[in-house]
Design a protein around this motif. Structure first.
Motif, mmCIF file in Angstrom:
data_model
loop_
_atom_site.group_PDB
_atom_site.id
_atom_site.type_symbol
_atom_site.label_atom_id
_atom_site.label_comp_id
_atom_site.label_asym_id
_atom_site.label_seq_id
_atom_site.Cartn_x
_atom_site.Cartn_y
_atom_site.Cartn_z
ATOM 1 N N GLN A 17 0.834 -1.198 0.000
ATOM 2 C CA GLN A 17 0.000 0.000 0.000
ATOM 3 C C GLN A 17 0.876 1.259 0.000
ATOM 4 O O GLN A 17 0.580 2.216 -0.697
ATOM 5 C CB GLN A 17 -0.933 -0.007 1.202
ATOM 6 C CG GLN A 17 -1.959 1.118 1.151
ATOM 7 C CD GLN A 17 -2.938 1.045 2.303
ATOM 8 O OE1 GLN A 17 -2.760 0.241 3.205
ATOM 9 N NE2 GLN A 17 -3.959 1.879 2.270
ATOM 10 N N ASN A 18 1.949 1.249 0.761
ATOM 11 C CA ASN A 18 2.874 2.388 0.778
ATOM 12 C C ASN A 18 3.486 2.612 -0.590
ATOM 13 O O ASN A 18 3.678 3.746 -1.011
ATOM 14 C CB ASN A 18 3.983 2.142 1.807
ATOM 15 C CG ASN A 18 3.788 2.986 3.045
ATOM 16 O OD1 ASN A 18 2.930 3.853 3.067
ATOM 17 N ND2 ASN A 18 4.606 2.720 4.049
ATOM 18 N N THR A 19 3.837 1.549 -1.276
ATOM 19 C CA THR A 19 4.441 1.655 -2.600
ATOM 20 C C THR A 19 3.467 2.281 -3.588
ATOM 21 O O THR A 19 3.847 3.146 -4.373
ATOM 22 C CB THR A 19 4.874 0.256 -3.102
ATOM 23 O OG1 THR A 19 5.712 -0.351 -2.123
ATOM 24 C CG2 THR A 19 5.618 0.359 -4.412
ATOM 25 N N LEU A 20 2.213 1.872 -3.554
ATOM 26 C CA LEU A 20 1.209 2.430 -4.466
ATOM 27 C C LEU A 20 0.953 3.904 -4.176
ATOM 28 O O LEU A 20 0.824 4.714 -5.094
ATOM 29 C CB LEU A 20 -0.092 1.635 -4.364
ATOM 30 C CG LEU A 20 -0.051 0.212 -4.931
ATOM 31 C CD1 LEU A 20 -1.369 -0.493 -4.681
ATOM 32 C CD2 LEU A 20 0.276 0.229 -6.403
ATOM 33 N N LEU A 26 3.761 10.505 -9.185
ATOM 34 C CA LEU A 26 4.425 10.284 -10.469
ATOM 35 C C LEU A 26 3.395 10.073 -11.578
ATOM 36 O O LEU A 26 3.513 10.644 -12.665
ATOM 37 C CB LEU A 26 5.364 9.074 -10.362
ATOM 38 C CG LEU A 26 6.220 8.773 -11.581
ATOM 39 C CD1 LEU A 26 7.177 9.921 -11.833
ATOM 40 C CD2 LEU A 26 6.979 7.478 -11.363
ATOM 41 N N VAL A 27 2.377 9.277 -11.299
ATOM 42 C CA VAL A 27 1.325 9.027 -12.283
ATOM 43 C C VAL A 27 0.558 10.316 -12.575
ATOM 44 O O VAL A 27 0.264 10.625 -13.737
ATOM 45 C CB VAL A 27 0.378 7.912 -11.784
ATOM 46 C CG1 VAL A 27 -0.843 7.793 -12.676
ATOM 47 C CG2 VAL A 27 1.117 6.583 -11.700
#
Length: 106
Positions: A17-20, A26-27
């Motif tokens: 979840q932290n990574t997303l 960035l997205v």
């Protein structure tokens, strides 16, 4: 003696979840870049291509070099542009920047 021993520590487990959440900025940056830069440029290219294809003999044009002239000959890749009486140059169709309204050049 003067240097203490360094021991490896266990790596912390990565949370999905932290990574997303960290990828969201960035997205979003790429989405904004698309709508602010890429999409308008593609629209301009499409309009320029349509203008170049619609060129006809007698159109008054502005070239990329800043010359004003009247189209006298049309080929697939090259056009003849009359800059003054008796002065005709041959140039690429893509060098036309703008088609002027009839009667602009006297």
């Amino acid at each position: 003696m003067f240097i203490s021993n360094a021991y490896a520590q266990a790596a912390a487990g990565g949370d999905t979840q932290n990574t997303l959440i960290s990828m969201i900025p960035l997205v979003l940056m790429f989405v904004v870049l698309y709508f602010v830069m890429i999409r308008p440029q593609m629209k301009r290219q499409k309009e320029h291509k349509a203008m170049i294809e619609a060129l006809a003999k007698g159109d008054e044009v502005v070239t990329a070099g800043g010359f004003l002239g009247k189209v006298s000959k049309i080929g697939e890749v090259y056009i003849g542009v009359e800059l003054a009486n008796g002065v005709e140059v041959q140039m690429q169709r893509t060098a036309v920047v703008q088609v002027l309204p009839k009667g602009t050049i006297k």
